[in-house]
Design a protein around this motif. Structure first.
Motif, PDB file in Angstrom:
ATOM      1  N   TYR A 282       0.969  -1.044  -0.183  1.00 48.75           N
ATOM      2  CA  TYR A 282      -0.045   0.051   0.047  1.00 48.75           C
ATOM      3  C   TYR A 282       0.817   1.193   0.227  1.00 48.75           C
ATOM      4  O   TYR A 282       0.435   2.473  -0.652  1.00 48.75           O
ATOM      5  CB  TYR A 282      -1.014  -0.152   1.193  1.00 48.75           C
ATOM      6  CG  TYR A 282      -2.174  -0.771   0.999  1.00 48.75           C
ATOM      7  CD1 TYR A 282      -3.035  -0.421  -0.001  1.00 48.75           C
ATOM      8  CD2 TYR A 282      -2.455  -1.650   1.819  1.00 48.75           C
ATOM      9  CE1 TYR A 282      -4.234  -1.260  -0.278  1.00 48.75           C
ATOM     10  CE2 TYR A 282      -3.839  -2.072   1.794  1.00 48.75           C
ATOM     11  CZ  TYR A 282      -4.675  -2.051   0.863  1.00 48.75           C
ATOM     12  OH  TYR A 282      -5.732  -2.722   0.480  1.00 48.75           O
ATOM     13  N   VAL A 285       2.111   2.001  -3.337  1.00 49.49           N
ATOM     14  CA  VAL A 285       1.292   2.778  -4.523  1.00 49.49           C
ATOM     15  C   VAL A 285       1.023   4.294  -3.721  1.00 49.49           C
ATOM     16  O   VAL A 285       0.790   5.108  -4.629  1.00 49.49           O
ATOM     17  CB  VAL A 285      -0.159   1.996  -4.086  1.00 49.49           C
ATOM     18  CG1 VAL A 285      -1.429   2.741  -5.016  1.00 49.49           C
ATOM     19  CG2 VAL A 285      -0.108   0.458  -4.608  1.00 49.49           C
ATOM     20  N   GLY A 286       0.870   4.433  -2.456  1.00 53.02           N
ATOM     21  CA  GLY A 286       0.705   5.867  -1.978  1.00 53.02           C
ATOM     22  C   GLY A 286       1.643   6.671  -2.635  1.00 53.02           C
ATOM     23  O   GLY A 286       1.745   7.987  -2.737  1.00 53.02           O
ATOM     24  N   LEU A 289       1.408   7.482  -6.203  1.00 50.91           N
ATOM     25  CA  LEU A 289       0.519   8.438  -6.289  1.00 50.91           C
ATOM     26  C   LEU A 289       1.059  10.032  -5.795  1.00 50.91           C
ATOM     27  O   LEU A 289       0.608  10.941  -6.756  1.00 50.91           O
ATOM     28  CB  LEU A 289      -0.616   8.208  -5.423  1.00 50.91           C
ATOM     29  CG  LEU A 289      -1.855   8.850  -5.482  1.00 50.91           C
ATOM     30  CD1 LEU A 289      -2.387   9.024  -7.154  1.00 50.91           C
ATOM     31  CD2 LEU A 289      -3.166   8.668  -4.719  1.00 50.91           C
ATOM     32  N   ALA A 290       1.707  10.005  -4.873  1.00 51.29           N
ATOM     33  CA  ALA A 290       2.246  11.590  -4.375  1.00 51.29           C
ATOM     34  C   ALA A 290       3.264  11.935  -5.485  1.00 51.29           C
ATOM     35  O   ALA A 290       3.169  12.922  -5.780  1.00 51.29           O
ATOM     36  CB  ALA A 290       2.857  11.171  -2.880  1.00 51.29           C
ATOM     37  N   VAL A 292       3.267  11.016  -8.838  1.00 51.90           N
ATOM     38  CA  VAL A 292       2.690  11.417  -9.865  1.00 51.90           C
ATOM     39  C   VAL A 292       2.079  12.968  -9.755  1.00 51.90           C
ATOM     40  O   VAL A 292       1.996  13.713 -10.645  1.00 51.90           O
ATOM     41  CB  VAL A 292       1.710  10.590 -10.206  1.00 51.90           C
ATOM     42  CG1 VAL A 292       0.957  10.811 -11.459  1.00 51.90           C
ATOM     43  CG2 VAL A 292       2.457   9.229 -10.759  1.00 51.90           C
ATOM     44  N   THR A 293       1.456  13.234  -8.533  1.00 51.59           N
ATOM     45  CA  THR A 293       0.679  14.370  -8.459  1.00 51.59           C
ATOM     46  C   THR A 293       1.246  15.500  -7.945  1.00 51.59           C
ATOM     47  O   THR A 293       0.806  16.683  -8.417  1.00 51.59           O
ATOM     48  CB  THR A 293      -0.588  14.021  -7.538  1.00 51.59           C
ATOM     49  OG1 THR A 293       0.093  13.762  -6.358  1.00 51.59           O
ATOM     50  CG2 THR A 293      -1.480  13.018  -8.053  1.00 51.59           C
ATOM     51  N   ALA A 312       4.593   3.938 -12.982  1.00 44.09           N
ATOM     52  CA  ALA A 312       3.769   4.120 -11.880  1.00 44.09           C
ATOM     53  C   ALA A 312       2.690   3.277 -12.007  1.00 44.09           C
ATOM     54  O   ALA A 312       2.310   2.507 -10.908  1.00 44.09           O
ATOM     55  CB  ALA A 312       3.785   5.516 -11.805  1.00 44.09           C
ATOM     56  N   LEU A 313       2.104   3.304 -13.201  1.00 39.40           N
ATOM     57  CA  LEU A 313       0.865   2.418 -13.314  1.00 39.40           C
ATOM     58  C   LEU A 313       0.965   0.902 -13.332  1.00 39.40           C
ATOM     59  O   LEU A 313       0.260   0.285 -12.588  1.00 39.40           O
ATOM     60  CB  LEU A 313       0.312   3.026 -14.598  1.00 39.40           C
ATOM     61  CG  LEU A 313      -0.578   4.230 -14.536  1.00 39.40           C
ATOM     62  CD1 LEU A 313      -0.847   4.578 -16.108  1.00 39.40           C
ATOM     63  CD2 LEU A 313      -1.620   4.265 -13.702  1.00 39.40           C
ATOM     64  N   SER A 316       1.793   0.025  -9.456  1.00 36.70           N
ATOM     65  CA  SER A 316       0.548   0.084  -8.682  1.00 36.70           C
ATOM     66  C   SER A 316      -0.194  -0.994  -9.026  1.00 36.70           C
ATOM     67  O   SER A 316      -0.656  -1.622  -8.117  1.00 36.70           O
ATOM     68  CB  SER A 316       0.093   1.496  -8.975  1.00 36.70           C
ATOM     69  OG  SER A 316       1.020   2.509  -8.648  1.00 36.70           O
TER      70      SER A 316
END
Length: 344
Positions: A282, A285-286, A289-290, A292-293, A312-313, A316
């Motif tokens: 987890y 993935v977190g 996500l951080a 990428v954004t 990343a995809l 994940s």
């Protein structure tokens, strides 16, 4: 005279039966008194048994015995094997014993003399290990008043999960006795608390000066970043569940004591290693996500953005797939995806 001759043998038989019954009850009471005496000599109330005392208190008395014995089988030569947790389990076993005595303080009470906590050491009592059929450790047995050694109740691996609390629940589920709350010693003694309080008073002015000047770790953004990641991992890994229930990191394989079990199949129990594995997935993935954004959007090269986004995809998707697989293996529940009806 004939009547006297007839009643005389009958009277002797009755007196003999009463004498035998009194002798048996007297010997039982003597054993209980001896067990209470041995219990009082132990700091935790755990009675050390050997082959001779096992014969005296367990195999020689006729059933039903007026007491039950909860026996912890130990081997001092295996205390250095950390995967067995023998020292820790023996300490927790002692806590259950001392808590039972503390919650039943009157030695003359029925509950106090109905259950005794004992231990047997392998090197000095190997015949007793054979008597119970013990071939792997850790091993705890509850021998009820009507039970024989080999037909007694064995504590399962799941009963060690929350240590003393699980052991107490095992005893209460198998007997009509109440162990009561586990009374653990405080983490710090009174003297240690006094020293700690004095040290805090002395260091308080210097700490306050650092805080006002902005020279503490709390003013470092990297510390806050690492703290946020730690709290996220702590949450998704179920660490609080493991702490509250005192779940072990792993168990020893009952079929092969040299092997360790990190993943327990079944929804009734979760090991610490399972939570850390899922929490790690987890967290990956977190973090992606951080990334990428907050980071990738600032990259000006479109091709670099696309490649990083695909990686990343992919990672994940792999991490989530592993979590779903583990949940399906552990609980038997499957997660299915459904296509929109317009795509059919």
């Amino acid at each position: 005279m004939a009547t006297l001759k007839f009643s005389h043998p009958l009277l002797l038989t009755l007196l003999l039966a009463l004498f035998v019954q009194y002798s048996l009850s007297s010997s039982d009471s003597d054993r209980v008194a001896e067990l209470l005496d041995l219990q009082s000599r132990s700091p935790s109330g755990v009675i050390h048994l050997d082959d001779q005392s096992v014969s005296r208190f367990l195999t020689t008395p006729k059933s039903p015995r007026p007491y039950s014995l909860l026996i912890f089988f130990d081997a001092l030569q295996l205390h250095d094997k950390s995967e067995l947790h023998l020292k820790e389990l023996r300490h927790e076993f002692g806590l259950v014993s001392s808590s039972f005595i503390a919650n039943n303080p009157d030695p003359s009470s029925p509950s106090r003399s109905k259950l005794f906590f004992c231990e047997i050491e392998f090197k000095e009592s190997q015949p007793s290990f054979s008597l119970f059929g013990v071939n792997a450790l850790p091993h705890v047995r509850l021998i009820g008043p009507n039970q024989t050694p080999k037909k007694s109740d064995q504590m399962d691996q799941s009963d060690y999960s929350r240590l003393a609390e699980s052991m107490a629940e095992f005893v209460e589920s198998k007997t009509s006795l109440v162990v009561g709350p586990i009374q653990r010693p405080p983490m710090f003694s009174k003297n240690q608390l006094v020293v700690l309080f004095i040290a805090m008073l002395i260091s308080a002015p210097f700490a306050l000066k650092k805080v006002i000047a902005g020279e503490t770790l709390l003013n470092d953004r990297k510390v806050w970043l690492m703290g946020a990641i730690f709290i996220y991992f702590f949450s998704v890994a179920g660490t609080m569940h493991n702490i509250i229930r005192k779940m072990p990191m792993f168990l020893t394989d009952r079929n092969d004591p040299s092997k360790l079990v990190f993943f327990y199949q079944g929804s009734g129990m979760q090991l610490g290693a399972e939570g850390f594995a899922v929490g790690f997935l987890y967290t990956i993935v977190g973090l992606l996500l951080a990334f990428v954004t907050h980071v990738l959007v600032k990259v000006r090269n479109v091709n670099t953005q696309r490649v990083a986004m695909m990686i990343a995809l992919f990672v994940s998707f792999w991490a989530v797939k592993k979590v779903v697989y583990l949940d399906n293996w552990k609980t038997g529940y499957g997660i299915h995806g459904y296509w929109p009806s317009s795509w059919n």
